[in-house]
Enzyme design. Structure first.
Site, short mmCIF file in Angstrom:
data_model
loop_
_atom_site.label_atom_id
_atom_site.label_comp_id
_atom_site.label_asym_id
_atom_site.label_seq_id
_atom_site.Cartn_x
_atom_site.Cartn_y
_atom_site.Cartn_z
N ARG A 36 0.66 -1.20 0.11
CA ARG A 36 -0.06 -0.06 0.01
C ARG A 36 0.81 1.12 0.04
NH1 ARG A 36 -4.97 1.27 -1.28
NH2 ARG A 36 -5.39 -0.80 -0.46
N GLY B 186 -1.81 -3.19 8.88
CA GLY B 186 -3.18 -4.31 8.83
C GLY B 186 -3.38 -4.48 7.29
N HIS C 260 -5.23 -3.55 4.91
CA HIS C 260 -5.21 -2.52 3.98
C HIS C 260 -3.98 -2.04 3.76
CE1 HIS C 260 -6.15 1.61 2.31
NE2 HIS C 260 -7.12 0.92 1.82
N CYS C 261 -2.99 -2.20 4.63
CA CYS C 261 -1.65 -1.81 4.56
C CYS C 261 -0.76 -2.60 3.75
CB CYS C 261 -0.79 -1.63 5.84
SG CYS C 261 -1.67 -0.67 7.19
N ILE C 262 -1.29 -3.74 3.50
CA ILE C 262 -0.49 -4.78 2.62
C ILE C 262 -1.02 -5.09 1.37
CG2 ILE C 262 0.51 -5.90 4.78
CD1 ILE C 262 -1.18 -8.33 4.24
#
Length: 340
Positions: free
Chosen positions: A82, A327, A329-331
């Site tokens: 992300r 989390g 979304h971050c990946i």
């Protein structure tokens, strides 16, 4: 920049390879691999997934990843695509629509002393080139986790990220807004004063917005609601909720703020947690949601089901990701569909 809820052609991720991500033991390394793979394998049931994998991890990735996941060999420092990947946009109208890829400057979340970014600084080019997207270079230090959009020109950001002296020294809000307009088509930028407490500490991002607020639809914002006054994020939530309830979108319409409860878990071995159900990934027909083996899981997943009608809610235990600094979304990073 389309909303994350718009149709995708694919999702992009990066495989865990950094020392702290893989941990100190084989068991810790496999925990990271298993969790990243669980997210990829959940998404690939709904849309294609591309995974950047360093050469040293090819065999390990093959053990855990669904065979439908496309692997791109690439040296990496870390595993947060992300932030190190491009932010995809759609240029033009109708039959002239084409994919663009905004390549931000990445400098380890503001030149953090624990971060390295030799390889991550150029990792966005993998997805840019593989998709054939028009490359849009930006001089601004930014990360995908530091922005959210409704797809109609309204953007959420935090003052502690884009105005961070370690990222963009000397930049003003006007400078940032002008660059977000040029690259993403922003018409209105809503500035949140900060992010969550844990994320603002030494090993955090200094306040990414994608852990505190997101657009579920045009005019609808999901906000992290820490209901326990014992947690310092209780005050953060109150401040952000009040700010957003008083805001309007780019068309001047009031925002509808939906409170997404924080988990009941307050602390881990390192201190106050920043566990957040806001940090989910919306894909074609589904929401890949964070779960925490927490009493609030069921309530939060029900809020997400109401916020995203018609999409299947797919929970994945995100505790191993949060233990490493982020989390779901971050990946993940969405590649929007160009042709309707």
């Amino acid at each position: 920049m389309p909303a994350e809820t718009a149709a995708h052609d694919a999702a992009w991720m990066a495989w865990p390879s950094g020392s702290y991500t893989l941990g100190d033991t084989p068991a810790e390394a496999d925990e990271a691999r298993r969790t990243w793979a669980a997210v990829a394998n959940a998404i690939v049931d709904f849309e294609p997934v591309h995974m950047l994998v360093p050469p040293s991890e090819r065999a390990a990735a093959a053990r855990f990843l669904d065979e439908r996941v496309t692997v791109h060999e690439q040296l990496l420092d870390d595993a947060w695509y992300r932030d190190i990947g491009p932010t995809f946009v759609v240029q033009g109208e109708g039959s002239d629509r084409r994919l663009g890829a905004v390549n931000w400057v990445f400098n380890g979340w503001g030149q953090q002393d624990w971060a390295s970014w030799e390889h991550d600084a150029v990792a966005s080019l993998v997805a840019t080139e593989a998709t054939g997207a028009a490359r849009i270079d930006s001089p601004m230090v930014n990360e995908g986790g530091g922005i959210h959009t409704d797809g109609a020109g309204t953007l959420l950001v935090t003052e502690t990220v884009q105005l961070d002296p370690g990222r963009n020294p000397g930049w003003t809000k006007a400078d940032v807004e002008a660059e977000l307009t040029r690259t993403l088509g922003a018409r209105k930028v809503i500035w949140l004063p900060r992010g969550l407490t844990r994320d603002s500490e030494r090993f955090g991002t200094r306040g990414h917005v994608d852990i505190v607020a997101t657009f579920a639809d045009r005019g609808v914002v999901l906000v992290h609601d820490q209901r326990d006054p014992a947690h310092p994020d209780h005050a953060v939530s109150r401040e952000l909720i009040a700010l957003l309830e008083a805001e309007t979108d780019a068309d001047g319409k009031p925002l509808h703020v939906v409170r997404l409860p924080a988990p009941a878990t307050l602390r881990d071995d390192e201190g106050w947690v920043d566990y957040s159900y806001v940090n989910h990934f919306v894909c074609n027909g589904a929401v890949i949601a964070c779960s925490f083996a927490d009493p609030v899981d069921e309530e939060a997943l029900a809020v997400l089901a109401d916020a995203y009608p018609g999409r299947r809610i797919v929970p994945v235990d995100a505790r191993p990701i949060f233990a490493r600094g982020g989390g779901i979304h971050c990946i993940t990073q969405q590649q929007p569909r160009v042709q309707p």
